[in-house]
Enzyme design. Sequence first.
Site, short mmCIF file in Angstrom:
data_model
loop_
_atom_site.label_atom_id
_atom_site.label_comp_id
_atom_site.label_asym_id
_atom_site.label_seq_id
_atom_site.Cartn_x
_atom_site.Cartn_y
_atom_site.Cartn_z
N HIS A 1 -0.45 -21.23 -33.11
CA HIS A 1 0.69 -20.84 -32.27
C HIS A 1 1.99 -21.51 -32.73
O HIS A 1 2.94 -21.57 -31.96
CB HIS A 1 0.45 -21.22 -30.81
CG HIS A 1 -0.67 -20.50 -30.15
ND1 HIS A 1 -1.98 -20.75 -30.44
CD2 HIS A 1 -0.68 -19.52 -29.20
CE1 HIS A 1 -2.76 -19.96 -29.70
NE2 HIS A 1 -2.00 -19.21 -28.95
N GLU B 1 -1.65 -6.88 -29.90
CA GLU B 1 -0.53 -6.77 -30.83
C GLU B 1 -0.66 -5.54 -31.72
O GLU B 1 0.34 -4.93 -32.11
CB GLU B 1 -0.43 -8.04 -31.68
CG GLU B 1 0.06 -9.26 -30.93
CD GLU B 1 -0.98 -9.85 -30.00
OE1 GLU B 1 -0.61 -10.56 -29.04
OE2 GLU B 1 -2.20 -9.61 -30.23
#
Length: 331
Positions: free
Chosen positions: A138, A70
Amino acid sequence: MRNNKNSTQKMTIAESLRLTIQQEMERDKKVFCIGEDIGIKGGFGGAFTVTLGLSEQFGHERILDTPISETGIAGVAIGAALSGKRPIADVQYSDFLFCAMDQLVNQAAKLRFMSGGKLKVPMVMRAPGGATTRGSQHSQSLESYFLHVPGLKVVCPSTAYDAKGLLTSAIRDDSPVLFFEHKLLYGSKGNRAEKGSISPVGEVPLYDYTIPFGKAKIRKKGKDITIVAIQRMNLFAEEAANLLSEEDIECEIIDPRTYSPLDEALIYESVKKTGKVIIIDESNPKCSLASEISSLISENCFNDLKAPILKLTAPHTPVPFSPPMEDFYIP
């Protein structure tokens, strides 16, 4: 067909987002996508099918698959935006934005200010969020983290119609936009359908249109109480409003749609009419969007209130992994 001003089609939010990206990439060659597994052969089109099939149309030069990094995705997107491109970056879960906080908060958000407006960072960072039985790492709702940062725009659609209009505006904006999408609202099909998905199918114009930032939407008009609902919470608010209408209590439901900028004026107008307000937010309570809206109402509508402001949020705990506990956790 897309240029026909009367043509619409029923589609899910995932399909609406895909159509938007396709149209914007056709319209402007500077637009490209970058992310994990967004264009691999035989893949899903990202984690939730949004980019499915786009690599066959535009090639891998404009649908760029990346390693699981990321930090790298954000860095490449910001650099490309500074050079005049319009990247649409994709992280598979919004939780992973923490890996790119320095790029997003110290670089993307600030470079336009630090350069006296000479530098622009026209990028979109798409980020799926919300609790979906995937545990604490998540399933978070992280919009409030980025509201604190000047220079970032924060957008959260809850319908397929809004998803298209808001994403089009985001792609064309010269500022960096955090575009949060709730995983249970995608309506994705097949192997990528989330357990508990709501699949809010709606009529979406096939032609080009935008929705301006800072303009909230009244989902239901009412006179007795204002409900400000954050993204997925709009669906719960509508269920509650339908039940309350049987008791002659008419709720007015406001969907802010964009959280930075926020349509304060519409919220104040509703609160001054009803005198009572509930704010529903899936994120944790402290320093949340619900807290910010509550503070603004207290400062600007105090004399109009007939009762204390009520916030309904998740508890101040990490998202639990156990499905029954997650059901308890969600407002």
